[in-house]
Every structure is written in C-alpha cells, then in structure tokens.
Design a protein around this motif. Structure first.
Motif, PDB file in Angstrom:
ATOM      1  N   PHE A  50      26.476 -17.852 -37.185  1.00 41.15           N
ATOM      2  CA  PHE A  50      26.621 -17.638 -35.745  1.00 41.15           C
ATOM      3  C   PHE A  50      25.487 -18.250 -34.917  1.00 41.15           C
ATOM      4  N   ILE A  51      24.803 -19.222 -35.496  1.00 43.91           N
ATOM      5  CA  ILE A  51      23.651 -19.765 -34.777  1.00 43.91           C
ATOM      6  C   ILE A  51      24.069 -20.409 -33.463  1.00 43.91           C
ATOM      7  N   PHE A  52      25.262 -20.988 -33.444  1.00 41.04           N
ATOM      8  CA  PHE A  52      25.720 -21.652 -32.216  1.00 41.04           C
ATOM      9  C   PHE A  52      25.891 -20.630 -31.086  1.00 41.04           C
ATOM     10  N   ALA A  53      26.398 -19.446 -31.436  1.00 39.55           N
ATOM     11  CA  ALA A  53      26.543 -18.384 -30.430  1.00 39.55           C
ATOM     12  C   ALA A  53      25.175 -17.869 -29.993  1.00 39.55           C
ATOM     13  N   GLY A  54      24.273 -17.717 -30.989  1.00 42.93           N
ATOM     14  CA  GLY A  54      22.932 -17.229 -30.665  1.00 42.93           C
ATOM     15  C   GLY A  54      22.218 -18.175 -29.712  1.00 42.93           C
ATOM     16  N   ILE A  55      22.339 -19.473 -29.987  1.00 41.20           N
ATOM     17  CA  ILE A  55      21.725 -20.450 -29.092  1.00 41.20           C
ATOM     18  C   ILE A  55      22.428 -20.412 -27.743  1.00 41.20           C
ATOM     19  N   GLY A  56      23.756 -20.234 -27.791  1.00 36.05           N
ATOM     20  CA  GLY A  56      24.555 -20.232 -26.561  1.00 36.05           C
ATOM     21  C   GLY A  56      24.187 -19.119 -25.607  1.00 36.05           C
ATOM     22  N   GLU A  57      23.734 -17.978 -26.154  1.00 40.21           N
ATOM     23  CA  GLU A  57      23.337 -16.881 -25.272  1.00 40.21           C
ATOM     24  C   GLU A  57      22.169 -17.315 -24.394  1.00 40.21           C
ATOM     25  N   GLU A  58      21.340 -18.211 -24.941  1.00 41.41           N
ATOM     26  CA  GLU A  58      20.121 -18.551 -24.226  1.00 41.41           C
ATOM     27  C   GLU A  58      20.229 -19.830 -23.400  1.00 41.41           C
ATOM     28  N   ILE A  59      21.093 -20.754 -23.823  1.00 41.35           N
ATOM     29  CA  ILE A  59      21.170 -21.997 -23.060  1.00 41.35           C
ATOM     30  C   ILE A  59      22.500 -22.144 -22.328  1.00 41.35           C
ATOM     31  N   GLY A  60      23.414 -21.182 -22.523  1.00 41.00           N
ATOM     32  CA  GLY A  60      24.613 -21.133 -21.710  1.00 41.00           C
ATOM     33  C   GLY A  60      25.611 -22.237 -22.009  1.00 41.00           C
ATOM     34  N   LEU A  61      26.669 -22.236 -21.226  1.00 43.53           N
ATOM     35  CA  LEU A  61      27.740 -23.221 -21.404  1.00 43.53           C
ATOM     36  C   LEU A  61      27.210 -24.644 -21.241  1.00 43.53           C
ATOM     37  N   PHE A  62      26.298 -24.830 -20.295  1.00 44.83           N
ATOM     38  CA  PHE A  62      25.792 -26.176 -20.052  1.00 44.83           C
ATOM     39  C   PHE A  62      25.014 -26.694 -21.249  1.00 44.83           C
ATOM     40  N   GLY A  63      24.163 -25.848 -21.795  1.00 41.16           N
ATOM     41  CA  GLY A  63      23.386 -26.244 -22.960  1.00 41.16           C
ATOM     42  C   GLY A  63      24.271 -26.518 -24.165  1.00 41.16           C
ATOM     43  N   LEU A  64      25.251 -25.638 -24.390  1.00 43.84           N
ATOM     44  CA  LEU A  64      26.135 -25.817 -25.542  1.00 43.84           C
ATOM     45  C   LEU A  64      26.952 -27.096 -25.396  1.00 43.84           C
ATOM     46  N   SER A  65      27.399 -27.387 -24.161  1.00 40.28           N
ATOM     47  CA  SER A  65      28.138 -28.627 -23.939  1.00 40.28           C
ATOM     48  C   SER A  65      27.269 -29.813 -24.325  1.00 40.28           C
ATOM     49  N   ALA A  66      25.993 -29.748 -23.973  1.00 43.12           N
ATOM     50  CA  ALA A  66      25.079 -30.831 -24.328  1.00 43.12           C
ATOM     51  C   ALA A  66      25.002 -30.971 -25.851  1.00 43.12           C
ATOM     52  N   LEU A  67      24.904 -29.828 -26.552  1.00 41.98           N
ATOM     53  CA  LEU A  67      24.855 -29.873 -28.020  1.00 41.98           C
ATOM     54  C   LEU A  67      26.134 -30.488 -28.577  1.00 41.98           C
ATOM     55  N   LEU A  68      27.265 -30.096 -28.019  1.00 40.86           N
ATOM     56  CA  LEU A  68      28.535 -30.666 -28.480  1.00 40.86           C
ATOM     57  C   LEU A  68      28.551 -32.172 -28.269  1.00 40.86           C
ATOM     58  N   VAL A  69      28.023 -32.605 -27.122  1.00 33.08           N
ATOM     59  CA  VAL A  69      27.998 -34.049 -26.836  1.00 33.08           C
ATOM     60  C   VAL A  69      27.129 -34.769 -27.864  1.00 33.08           C
ATOM     61  N   ILE A  70      26.016 -34.132 -28.265  1.00 32.86           N
ATOM     62  CA  ILE A  70      25.159 -34.769 -29.274  1.00 32.86           C
ATOM     63  C   ILE A  70      25.910 -34.895 -30.601  1.00 32.86           C
ATOM     64  N   TYR A  71      26.615 -33.836 -30.981  1.00 30.47           N
ATOM     65  CA  TYR A  71      27.426 -33.910 -32.205  1.00 30.47           C
ATOM     66  C   TYR A  71      28.468 -35.020 -32.089  1.00 30.47           C
ATOM     67  N   LEU A  72      29.128 -35.050 -30.930  1.00 31.58           N
ATOM     68  CA  LEU A  72      30.162 -36.053 -30.714  1.00 31.58           C
ATOM     69  C   LEU A  72      29.556 -37.452 -30.813  1.00 31.58           C
ATOM     70  N   LEU A  73      28.363 -37.596 -30.250  1.00 31.11           N
ATOM     71  CA  LEU A  73      27.667 -38.887 -30.297  1.00 31.11           C
ATOM     72  C   LEU A  73      27.436 -39.312 -31.752  1.00 31.11           C
ATOM     73  N   ILE A  74      26.979 -38.367 -32.569  1.00 35.63           N
ATOM     74  CA  ILE A  74      26.712 -38.692 -33.973  1.00 35.63           C
ATOM     75  C   ILE A  74      28.006 -39.123 -34.665  1.00 35.63           C
ATOM     76  N   VAL A  75      29.075 -38.350 -34.424  1.00 39.33           N
ATOM     77  CA  VAL A  75      30.353 -38.661 -35.076  1.00 39.33           C
ATOM     78  C   VAL A  75      30.858 -40.025 -34.623  1.00 39.33           C
ATOM     79  N   GLU A  76      30.835 -40.259 -33.317  1.00 40.29           N
ATOM     80  CA  GLU A  76      31.375 -41.518 -32.807  1.00 40.29           C
ATOM     81  C   GLU A  76      30.507 -42.702 -33.250  1.00 40.29           C
ATOM     82  N   ARG A  77      29.195 -42.471 -33.369  1.00 41.81           N
ATOM     83  CA  ARG A  77      28.324 -43.523 -33.883  1.00 41.81           C
ATOM     84  C   ARG A  77      28.684 -43.855 -35.329  1.00 41.81           C
TER      85      ARG A  77
END
Lengths: 495, 501
Positions: free
Chosen positions: A364-391
C-alpha cells in the motif's frame, strides 16, 4: 546454438566511434536530470522532517546524497558501457527509488516513539534497509551492463533462463508453508531472517525465453495457421511449448495463491505473442481467456472453494470492501480512506498518518504516499512510470533486431502492467492482489529484479541508438528513421 | 513488429488513464466522504488536537489529558485507574471509548452542540479551548472503601461488585466491579500495545472488563425475601402475623425439600414475618410464595424494577451505561399452570431468579426512601472548559414507587432488625440506623455460594443517606456476613464524605 544468436558475436565492439558518442550520447542530459531528481529527493526528505519533526535535522540530505552517489556510479558505468542508452530512464527510476526510500524513512518516523524520532539513525529501519538494497540492486544492474555487452547474447541462454524461470516460480509452491508463506501467499523463500521473492526474478527469465522462442517461431505462428470463424489459429504443435510454460506458471501460481502475479505473467505472455505475430486475434483470445478464466475461478470459488476460494474472497472484498470494514475488507478500506484523506493536494510530505494503514511499506505504499502528496503528486508519479514504460517501448521500436524488440517491448509492458495491477488494486479499480510497487515498495527482491529490468532496457536502448557501423551512418542522428530502414530487411514482409 | 509495439504503447496509456481517472474518483469526488468516514482512524487522531476535559470526583480529576509534545498532542491518563475503571471506562486511540468516556465523549472532546460558542470563539482567536469537564456523583471515600474492602475481602472471593446510591436522589456514591483493570495501557498511543493490553483483558477468564455491578446477573438468594415480604405486607400479612415455617418444606411436586441454612433457624411450625426476615427463614418464605402465587411474586418484583430492559445509569438526562435486566424467571409447568416447586425455590431467590447488584441497591434505596425509587445516575454536572459555566446539572427524578410509605416503613423496621439482631449484624454503623438483608445463593452443584447484602443507612431522624448492594461471587461460607461488613463500611464512608459525621 541458433540462427538468432549468431549475429551476437560481432557488433558489440564495432559501434564505438568517439566523435559520435560525444555528440549524441546525451549523457550530460542524463547527469543533469539525475542531479535534479536527487535535489527533489532531498527536498522531499526536508519537507518530511519539517512536518513530522517540526524541525529539519542537519543530516536530512544524507540519504539523498548516498542515493545520489550510488546512481552517479551507475551513470558512470553507463557512460563507459552503454554510452548511447536512453538518458531519461536512469533519472526517472532514480527519482522513484529516492521517493521510495524517503517515504520508508518517513514510515520509520511514524512508527518510532515520539521521543526517539529526532534521533532516528539515517541508515536504520526500513528506510535504511531500502537504501542498502538500492545499492545492491544498482550494483547488480551495473554488473549486468558489464556482462551483457549486447542484448542479443541473452538469447543464447534463453532455454536455460526459461527453465530457471519455471524453477524459480515453482520453488515456493513446493516448499512447505513455513518456508514460503507470508500473509497467505506462498511467494517466498525464507531462510532464517532472510527472504526473497523468486517470482520477481522469474518474470525476467521467462520473458527472455518467450522473446527468444517467439522470435524463432513467429513466422510459423503468424503464417502457418488455420482460419476458423475469421480468426487465424496457429498450429497446436508450434504453440505447444509456450502454452506449457504458461500453463505451468499459472497452475503453480494458483497453488501459490497469488493471482496478481498470474495476471502479470498472462498479460506478459499475450502481449509478447501479439507483438511477435502482429495478430490482434491473439489479444482477443487472450482477453476472452483471461476474463473467462477469472469469472470461472470466481464461480468455482463460490461453489467448490479449494484453491479458488482465495480469489473468490478477494473478488468479494473488491465488490464491496465496506461490507466487512474491520475484517476482510480492512486493508482495502483503509487504503481508500488514506487516499481519500489525501485529496487533491495531500497533507504534505510528513503530514499524513501512514502508521494507520497496514502494509503501507509494501503493497500500500502508493496509498501511503498519496495521503501526503495528493492526487497531483500521485499523477506525477504515474507520469514518471508512464515515461519509463514508453521509453522502454521506444527502445523496442528503435532497436533493429526482433529479439531486442520483443525483449524490450515485453519488459516495458510488464513494468507498466505491474504498476496497473497494484495501483489499480489498492484503488479498487481491480481486485487487490499482492504485488510490489516497482521501485517504491520496501523489499530487496523487487528492487533488484526491477533494476535488472531497467539494465536490460538500458542495454537495448543503447543498442538501438548506437550508430551503425560503416560510412555515413555516423553523421545521422541516432535512433532516427534511417536505423529503422536499416532494420527493415530483418522483418518478414507480409500481406 | 513496430505497429503492435505502438499499439501496446497506446494500451499502456489507456491503462494508466484508467488509473488516473480512478484516482480522481477517490481523491477528488469521494475525498470528503472518505476523510470523515467512521472507519477512518484519522478522525479520531484529530480529536487529540484539542485538550480533552477532565472527569472529576470530589474535585480530583481521575481522567485527564496531559500534553505529550508528540503527534497526538495529549495523552489520556487515569490516576488511580483501577479504582475507577468501570465508571470512567477509557478512551483508546483507535476504536470507540467506554464508560463515562463514551457517554460524555462529545462534551469531553469539546465537539458537543453545547460547546459550539467556544468553537466559534476559537475560530477567531486561534486558540484551542479544551473540552468540557464532567463531574461525577461518586464519593471519593466510598469508592475507595468499596474498592479496597472488596478486593481485600476476608473470604477470598475473586469476583464481585459493590454499588452504593443516595436513596433520596439516585446519585451513585460508589461503583466497583472486581476484578478491575488498569485503563491506562488501553489509552496508550502505541496502538499495538493498547491492542495487546485489551486482548489480554478480553481473554482473562475472570473477565475484568465486565461491569459486574450493572451488567451481570446472579441468583440473589435471600435478598429476594425483601420483595417477598413487601408482597406479603400488601396481602394482609403483618410484621407480627404468624406464617408457616418448619425445618423443612417440600413444595407440591418437588423432589427435594427446602431446608434452612442452619437447624437453629425457624424449626418451629409458625414464625412471625418479622422473625422470618430477621433469621432468613427459607421454609417460611417458600410457603409464603406458594400461598401468594407466582403472579403476585412476579408483579411485586417487577414493581421493584425487575424485567426492565432499558435502564441506564449515567448521564444527567437520559442515557448512560446499560444495565442488564433482572429476571424472576420461569415458574410454570409446560402446561401453563404454576410449578409450585419452582415458585418455592424462586421465593428464596433461587431457581431462575437473577439480579444485578444495582437492582439490589435499588430495592434497598426504595425501602429507605419511603417507597420512592429514584433513577440512578453518575454525572452530577457538566462544567465548561472555563470551569465556571455549568452546562447541565443533575435533576433527580423518580423511577417508580414499588411500595407505599407504610409498607416501606414496615420493611425498614424488619430490615433494621436484621442488622440489629439477625444475619446482618456486621453492617451496623455506630450512631446510624442501618437495615439490610443478607443473601446466600447457590451458584451450582460443585461451586461455592454467592454472598449478598443489600441495605441502607438512615440518620437518627430517619433521613436516608445511603443504600448499598455488595455481592461476592462464589464467596462460599461466610460470604453474606462479609458482604454485610463491606456494605457497612461503604455506607459509613459515603456518610462521612457527605459531611454527616
């Protein structure tokens, strides 16, 4: 040993042309992005301390600096051994890894008694262990880059790796529960206080085998087929070995009670098959098989029980986690509440209460981080993952040989699928199954396996962007259309 | 292979798009619902931002919040926690509170409607005014005496309860359940530790968490004879009326005869009602019950408070700690006719008769208070955070009138005789009129008997000062005499605390 492996001997040493490397390798971009990532990690650590301790200790920057040194080492190794590798991969992964270490230290702070928090040693606790694991994983990745000078040489060990993959997957199922079971899932090898999750490594080995096998058989698989109801079916004997591998891993996984990994393997298999054969029918068959299988498992779980009961349970929790909020649904409910509490902007790093969420350091680390950085922060994390995958997929597009395409494409997709399975699981998009969140979750196996995956992607992207041997090619931008033209003859031309 | 690779790229983007959309649903649309959900432990953590008010007894705080400097800003502590545990309850970090901590949670936390003015003021000044304070009716001395005497009882009983109330108001003077527990670990900020402490208490076979004074019923034995005597007085039997007694009595259809506790008790064939009460004559009351009939016995018990399922002890108005219903139980044959054997046994507080210690005290209190039974309560006053504004104060109210003033006077007289020259001598308090009734109830074929005492204390002018019930579970021989002794000590302490001595 095989035709596909034959070219492996030649190209590794021929592509190194000093002028090109300096001009187009983009290593400086990698370095500056990496530094930026480490600054972000340090800032994250400072914000955590400011919020959780009400003060920023004088050594808040130490974990970030230690990580920075480790990654800088890998950067130097890349400069030396894979100078044309994709420059975005390392900084993106380093950022995720750094945030993971930072959050795990934040978790240690939450668990520690208030009086001890200010004096919590930097290299202690879950965060400190994760830091050590990062060092080990990066060393392993560097080692792979050093041994594997050309990704095509991997195909030489395809059968060995395939066998190793199956063995790795099977060990925990065969071992007695006390050596292999944690929280109801038999995924581990536990010796003393030490435990590894062999499945994390198995996915790399199996994918290598799939890629190799499908490259060899792709022509047969896509051409020699029978048409039934407008869908091309391959001949059974061509498909046999792959189906066997898949079936064995699925069977083993049902007995290991972990359907998340099973979904991961299945998705990995179907997508590599699709990339190899270019036949959409495979995707359709795969999807129908999977959802049919899942529904069947659900029905069997509700009537027969046995090995399917676990899946039925999880599906029930997924359908209505609030039905038993303190019992079976507790984890998922707490995960949702944690995410919801975070809201749009979060409580700020260090401002949440991760200790209220069970398994916050792993599943549940993603949820734990999400409590502190919110939807905006989590979206940024998702974008980083997406960047890695697309790269990774881009490296697959650019690389010239079919094995490399399948390998990189399959690995990149697997990484993306794993993120989807776990993040979708904790946010109730799909039934929750225990998976690690790549680069964030605490745990050495996951970290090492995923860093090895990144090393392979780096190697393939290096192969893809490396200027081809001979005359005018040096002047062309690496990775541009001419390379694909060059690669074209190796493709099978089909109607 | 490039076309499918590109499509795979699109598929990954769609998957991530789904994740993103779903996160929007959770973190934006459902965020408020989840943030304030009952299941969300953070809601409770937010409570620790405001200093919770005290629960006080006689000017001393027995539940108070101390500043920690940690993430949860205040630690709830219970000085002398064992002594007050079953009244105060506890306020855990996770999960719901117990006892007064639960009943007055909103007022203590400062979130009740009554305290809204304070919260609005805080919004402008930026202060955090604490929660309100709850003042209890308990008498410090009586509570301490009850706790110590019960736990140091001379018959070695491990379980039991004591409760004392002011007969005129219903204010609870002492409430102890044995064994007790320490509420402090349960309020620990280390939730693992708190859970461990709770589970240990929960698993303890003596069930220390149970409030035996309110929520546990046992056969009342001879204390039930007070109700029988009241029924007799209302049906033409006077204090001096001779009733059939004897050394043994076998009810119609009964296999076993009923005997007295000792051969010296009422061996004659006739005794007066007064003597029957004083000596606790089993054969006399068994025959009295059979003569009166089951309906009259049940009805009288009901008028004293038996069968009431919704009684609570606690707050100023309504609401409070739940009280288990006391029962007279079945006295009928399967065909609906009265089972005389069961009735005879029930008349001496055996068979299926079950009573809470509180019910025992209520019986004694009604007798002491001229037949008027007052609603028991624990909260005397709700005092604002400023310690000057009184938000609510107790308004005693009558619960019921089980007996007339005349019958009550007769019962008082007989019960005083029990303490003067009968089985309850050890309850006597110098300079006060003490009345009561002992009880020894069989707990099972192979287990020691329960010892009971219900009683009251009046001053020289006959003003009721205290009513009490002490129960010693499986105390064995001498249990009821020890219960009487403890009851006397508790009442004496309550009287001393009220300044009457």
């Amino acid at each position: 040993m095989t035709a596909a492996a034959a070219p492996a001997a030649s190209p590794a040493s021929t592509g190194e042309q000093p002028g090109v490397r300096l001009a187009r390798s983009r290593r400086k971009a990698e370095l500056s992005l990496l530094l930026l990532a480490m600054v972000l990690v340090a800032a994250y650590a400072a914000m955590i301390e400011a919020k959780a301790l009400d003060t920023v200790t004088s050594d808040f920057w130490v974990p970030a600096a230690a990580l920075g040194l480790v990654f800088l080492g890998l950067h130097l190794v890349i400069r030396w051994l894979a100078p044309f590798a994709d420059p975005a991969l390392l900084p993106a992964v380093a950022l995720l890894n750094g945030i993971g270490v930072g959050f795990l230290r934040r978790y240690d702070l939450a668990e520690a008694a208030p009086a001890e928090r200010a004096n919590l040693a930097v290299f202690a606790g879950t965060g400190g262990r994760q830091l050590a694991w990062t060092l080990a994983a990066v060393v392993l990745a560097a080692g792979l880059l050093a041994i594997l000078r050309d990704h095509r040489s991997l195909s030489r060990y395809a059968y060995t790796l395939g066998l190793a993959g199956i063995v790795l997957v099977m060990i925990p199922a065969v071992l007695p529960g006390r050596f292999s079971e944690i929280n109801g899932a038999k995924l581990w090898i536990r010796v003393g206080g030490f435990q590894i999750q062999p499945g994390e490594f198995a996915k790399l080995a199996l994918l290598t085998f799939f890629a190799y096998y499908l490259v060899r058989k792709r022509e047969v698989l896509s051409l020699a087929s029978r048409r039934v109801l407008g869908i091309d079916f391959p001949r059974g004997r061509d498909l046999g070995p792959v189906l066997v591998v898949w079936l064995v891993s699925i069977l083993v996984l049902v007995f290991e009670k972990d359907l998340g990994t099973s979904l991961l393997y299945f998705g990995m298999f179907v997508v590599t098959l699709y990339i190899a054969t270019e036949r959409v029918s495979w995707l359709l068959i795969g999807l129908i098989l999977f959802f049919g299988g899942a529904y069947l498992a659900y029905l069997l779980g509700s009537t027969v029980g046995g090995p399917f009961a676990n899946f039925y349970d999880r599906a029930q929790i997924w359908l209505d986690p609030f039905a038993e909020p303190y019992d079976r649904g507790y984890q998922l409910v707490q995960g949702l509440l944690t995410l919801g509490t975070g809201g749009l902007f979060g409580a700020g790093p260090g401002g949440g209460q991760p200790n209220l969420l069970p398994e916050v350091q792993t599943d549940f680390i993603f949820a734990g981080i999400g409590e502190e950085i919110g939807l905006f922060g989590l979206s940024a994390l998702l974008v980083i993952y997406l960047l890695i995958v697309e790269r990774g997929l881009r490296a697959a597009l650019a690389v010239r040989d079919s094995f490399g395409k399948l390998l990189a494409g399959g690995l990149a997709f697997t990484l993306g699928l794993q993120v989807f399975v776990i993040v979708g699981g904790i946010s109730k998009l799909i039934p929750l199954t225990g998976q690690t969140t790549p680069f964030l979750s605490a745990g050495g196996s996951s970290l090492m396996a995923n860093w090895l995956l990144i090393a392979v992607l780096l190697r393939v992207s290096d192969g893809a962007r490396r200027p081809v041997t001979g005359g005018g090619s040096a002047a062309r931008p690496g990775g541009g259309p001419p390379e694909q033209l060059h690669g074209a003859p190796t493709e099978v031309i089909r109607p | 292979m490039n076309a499918p690779l590109r499509r795979v790229g699109v598929v990954v983007m769609i998957l991530f798009g789904l994740l993103f959309a779903n996160l929007n649903w959770i973190q934006a649309y459902k965020a408020d619902e989840y943030r304030t959900s009952d299941y969300n432990g953070r809601v409770q953590v937010a409570e620790y931002d405001r200093k919770r008010g005290n629960i006080e007894v006689g000017g001393t705080a027995y539940a108070l919040s101390k500043e920690t400097g940690g993430e949860l800003k205040f630690q709830r502590t219970y000085p002398n926690g064992q002594m007050y545990a079953h009244v105060l309850g506890w306020k855990p970090v996770n999960g719901s509170a117990n006892g007064i901590e639960r009943l007055e949670n909103d007022f203590l936390a400062g979130t009740s409607d009554a305290l809204i003015a304070n919260r609005i003021k805080d919004m402008f000044t930026g202060d955090e005014t604490g929660g309100g304070n709850v003042l209890l009716t308990l008498s410090k001395r009586a509570q301490e005496t009850a706790y110590k005497q019960l736990n140091d009882n001379q018959v070695g009983a491990k379980k039991g309860a004591a409760i004392a109330i002011d007969p005129r108001t219903g204010a609870v003077q002492a409430l102890v359940s044995m064994p007790s527990f320490d509420p402090n670990p349960l309020a620990s900020h280390n939730t693992t530790e708190a859970d461990r402490a709770y589970n240990a208490l929960e698993k303890d076979k003596d069930r220390p968490l149970a409030n035996r004074a309110l929520a546990e019923v046992l056969p009342p034995g001879s204390t039930f004879k007070v109700i029988m005597a009241a029924a007799a007085l209302e049906n033409g039997v006077g204090q001096q009326t001779e009733i059939p007694a004897g050394s043994s009595y076998t009810a119609p259809g009964a296999g076993q005869p009923i005997r007295n506790a000792a051969p010296s008790i009422c061996p004659e064939s006739q005794v007066t009602l007064r003597d029957a009460v004083t000596e606790s004559c089993n054969t006399g009351f068994a025959q009295l019950g059979v003569r009166l009939g089951a309906d009259k016995v049940k009805e009288k018990a009901k008028q004293f408070g038996f069968e009431q399922e919704d009684l609570t002890v606690g707050q100023v108005g309504e609401g409070g700690l739940p009280v288990a219903a006391s029962r007279t139980g079945d006295m009928q044959n399967p065909d609906g006719s009265t089972d005389a054997a069961a009735l005879a046994q029930s008349s001496i507080g055996q068979n299926n008769v079950r009573m809470t210690p509180l019910q025992g005290a209520l019986i004694a209190a009604a007798v002491a208070n001229d037949g008027s039974q007052m609603r028991p309560y624990l909260v005397k006053q709700l005092l604002g955070p400023d310690r000057t504004t009184v938000y609510d104060a107790a308004k005693p109210r009558e619960l019921r009138r089980p007996v007339s003033g005349q019958v009550a006077a007769d019962l008082r007289d007989m019960m005083q005789n029990v303490v003067k020259e009968g089985t309850g001598r050890r309850a006597a308090i110098d300079g006060y009129l003490v009345g009561g009734k002992t009880g020894t109830a069989q707990s099972g074929p192979d287990t020691p008997d329960h010892g009971w005492f219900i009683g009251f204390a009046l001053d020289k002018d006959g003003t009721p000062l205290s009513a009490v019930c002490v129960e010693l579970e499986q105390a064995g021989s001498g249990g009821s005499a020890e219960a009487a002794r403890i009851a006397g000590r508790i009442m004496a302490a309550a009287i001393a605390d009220s300044g009457r001595r």
